[in-house]
Design a protein around this motif. Sequence first.
Motif, mmCIF file in Angstrom:
data_model
loop_
_atom_site.group_PDB
_atom_site.id
_atom_site.type_symbol
_atom_site.label_atom_id
_atom_site.label_comp_id
_atom_site.label_asym_id
_atom_site.label_seq_id
_atom_site.Cartn_x
_atom_site.Cartn_y
_atom_site.Cartn_z
ATOM 1 N N VAL A 92 36.245 42.717 29.751
ATOM 2 C CA VAL A 92 35.765 41.346 29.554
ATOM 3 C C VAL A 92 36.285 40.851 28.215
ATOM 4 C CG1 VAL A 92 33.730 39.905 29.201
ATOM 5 C CG2 VAL A 92 33.736 41.647 30.973
ATOM 6 N N THR A 93 37.018 39.773 28.256
ATOM 7 C CA THR A 93 37.599 39.197 27.051
ATOM 8 C C THR A 93 37.335 37.700 27.046
ATOM 9 O OG1 THR A 93 39.692 38.798 28.184
ATOM 10 C CG2 THR A 93 39.486 40.886 27.033
ATOM 11 N N GLY A 94 37.920 37.017 26.100
ATOM 12 C CA GLY A 94 37.871 35.552 26.078
ATOM 13 C C GLY A 94 36.481 34.997 25.953
ATOM 14 N N GLY A 95 35.683 35.562 25.054
ATOM 15 C CA GLY A 95 34.340 35.038 24.858
ATOM 16 C C GLY A 95 33.388 35.391 25.978
ATOM 17 N N GLY A 96 33.774 36.344 26.785
ATOM 18 C CA GLY A 96 32.886 36.795 27.847
ATOM 19 C C GLY A 96 33.083 36.104 29.164
ATOM 20 N N ASN A 97 34.087 35.231 29.249
ATOM 21 C CA ASN A 97 34.269 34.493 30.489
ATOM 22 C C ASN A 97 35.281 35.097 31.437
ATOM 23 O OD1 ASN A 97 32.491 32.441 29.820
ATOM 24 N ND2 ASN A 97 34.044 31.389 28.616
ATOM 25 N N LYS A 98 36.052 36.028 30.945
ATOM 26 C CA LYS A 98 37.198 36.472 31.716
ATOM 27 C C LYS A 98 37.203 37.980 31.902
ATOM 28 C CE LYS A 98 42.187 35.777 31.407
ATOM 29 N NZ LYS A 98 43.220 35.125 30.587
ATOM 30 N N LEU A 99 37.339 38.420 33.155
ATOM 31 C CA LEU A 99 37.438 39.839 33.476
ATOM 32 C C LEU A 99 38.857 40.107 33.928
ATOM 33 C CD1 LEU A 99 35.673 42.431 33.799
ATOM 34 C CD2 LEU A 99 35.404 41.790 36.191
ATOM 35 N N THR A 100 39.559 40.941 33.179
ATOM 36 C CA THR A 100 40.967 41.217 33.463
ATOM 37 C C THR A 100 41.107 42.656 33.908
ATOM 38 O OG1 THR A 100 41.559 39.625 31.757
ATOM 39 C CG2 THR A 100 43.306 41.052 32.564
ATOM 40 N N PHE A 101 41.768 42.855 35.039
ATOM 41 C CA PHE A 101 41.819 44.161 35.681
ATOM 42 C C PHE A 101 43.029 44.985 35.273
ATOM 43 C CE2 PHE A 101 38.387 44.374 38.741
ATOM 44 C CZ PHE A 101 37.947 43.057 38.750
ATOM 45 N N GLY A 102 42.849 46.298 35.330
ATOM 46 C CA GLY A 102 43.937 47.236 35.190
ATOM 47 C C GLY A 102 44.678 47.389 36.503
ATOM 48 N N THR A 103 45.626 48.305 36.500
ATOM 49 C CA THR A 103 46.525 48.464 37.644
ATOM 50 C C THR A 103 45.942 49.326 38.756
ATOM 51 O OG1 THR A 103 47.541 50.263 36.404
ATOM 52 C CG2 THR A 103 48.627 48.123 36.299
ATOM 53 N N LYS B 44 44.668 39.416 39.843
ATOM 54 C CA LYS B 44 44.869 38.458 38.764
ATOM 55 C C LYS B 44 43.908 37.282 38.941
ATOM 56 C CE LYS B 44 48.290 36.000 36.175
ATOM 57 N NZ LYS B 44 49.543 35.366 36.038
ATOM 58 N N ILE B 45 43.244 36.927 37.851
ATOM 59 C CA ILE B 45 42.326 35.801 37.925
ATOM 60 C C ILE B 45 43.115 34.507 38.071
ATOM 61 C CG2 ILE B 45 42.185 35.480 35.417
ATOM 62 C CD1 ILE B 45 39.165 34.773 35.942
ATOM 63 N N MET B 46 42.575 33.615 38.891
ATOM 64 C CA MET B 46 43.211 32.304 39.070
ATOM 65 C C MET B 46 42.361 31.212 38.428
ATOM 66 S SD MET B 46 44.200 32.737 43.077
ATOM 67 C CE MET B 46 45.112 31.209 43.199
ATOM 68 N N PHE B 47 41.122 31.146 38.849
ATOM 69 C CA PHE B 47 40.222 30.089 38.385
ATOM 70 C C PHE B 47 38.818 30.643 38.168
ATOM 71 C CE2 PHE B 47 43.151 26.739 39.282
ATOM 72 C CZ PHE B 47 43.776 27.048 40.477
ATOM 73 N N SER B 48 38.080 29.939 37.307
ATOM 74 C CA SER B 48 36.668 30.252 37.142
ATOM 75 C C SER B 48 35.906 28.949 36.939
ATOM 76 C CB SER B 48 36.463 31.184 35.947
ATOM 77 O OG SER B 48 35.091 31.343 35.701
ATOM 78 N N TYR B 49 34.752 28.857 37.584
ATOM 79 C CA TYR B 49 33.875 27.706 37.438
ATOM 80 C C TYR B 49 32.510 28.175 36.972
ATOM 81 C CZ TYR B 49 36.627 23.981 39.608
ATOM 82 O OH TYR B 49 37.563 23.023 39.875
ATOM 83 N N ASN B 50 31.951 27.451 36.030
ATOM 84 C CA ASN B 50 30.592 27.713 35.594
ATOM 85 C C ASN B 50 29.767 26.454 35.841
ATOM 86 O OD1 ASN B 50 28.408 27.521 33.259
ATOM 87 N ND2 ASN B 50 28.804 29.669 33.654
ATOM 88 N N ASN B 51 28.795 26.578 36.717
ATOM 89 C CA ASN B 51 27.960 25.411 37.048
ATOM 90 C C ASN B 51 28.800 24.191 37.391
ATOM 91 O OD1 ASN B 51 25.119 25.722 37.158
ATOM 92 N ND2 ASN B 51 25.157 26.229 34.994
#
Lengths: 111, 113
Positions: A92-103, B44-51
């Motif tokens: 979890v990075t980016g201020g807690g908003n983003k979960l980035t996965f390993g391979t 890979k993340i594409m988008f995220s929405y909060n409320n």
Amino acid sequence: SQQGEEDPQALSIQEGENATMNCSYKTSINNLQWYRQNSGRGLVHLILIRSNEREKHSGRLRVTLDTSKKSSSLLITASRAADTASYFCAGVTGGGNKLTFGTGTQLKVEL
Amino acid sequence: DTAVSQTPKYLVTQMGNDKSIKCEQNLGHDTMYWYKQDSKKFLKIMFSYNNKELIINETVPNRFSPKSPDKAHLNLHINSLELGDSAVYFCASSQDNRVGGYTFGSGTRLTVV
């Protein structure tokens, strides 16, 4: 880009043996999570370890985290055939908003 | 009851078509996501929405447009589909990433022919 690399890419063991998977990541994290993905299915959250924790247990799972080396490991003890799946670490990075996965590591447990 | 459900499970379509994938969560989570998993299983993340508010928009072609009518729904519309769009698309939701994990849907396997 991927957050981390997992090692090994594939692991084949006998039922009853322990399985160890390693994850190295690139940027600072708030926490690190491990997920399991069975073939053709979605990901299932297994365990979360915070950046200020060094080790965590959940049932047959043991996770370690070394923030100085930017690495984590997942140990599955007394493996079962049902543990056959792909395992992913995610930070979890980016201020807690983003979960980035390993391979991912593909684990096969044979009878 | 399924916590995060997405439809359809499989989608086969021709190049150039427009298609939508729907996602709904009944967990009361505030944040929803779209992830793409390619043939090598890279997620890979594409988008995220909060409320209902867009908070993450990764480098994704403009042909992909997410829409969140309310915090329980996050749909993904794809225009002018290309061969390279073939992948498995996962919807997920979470309440607070700092303490809990994501709950994933079972995925939509998109095949563009």
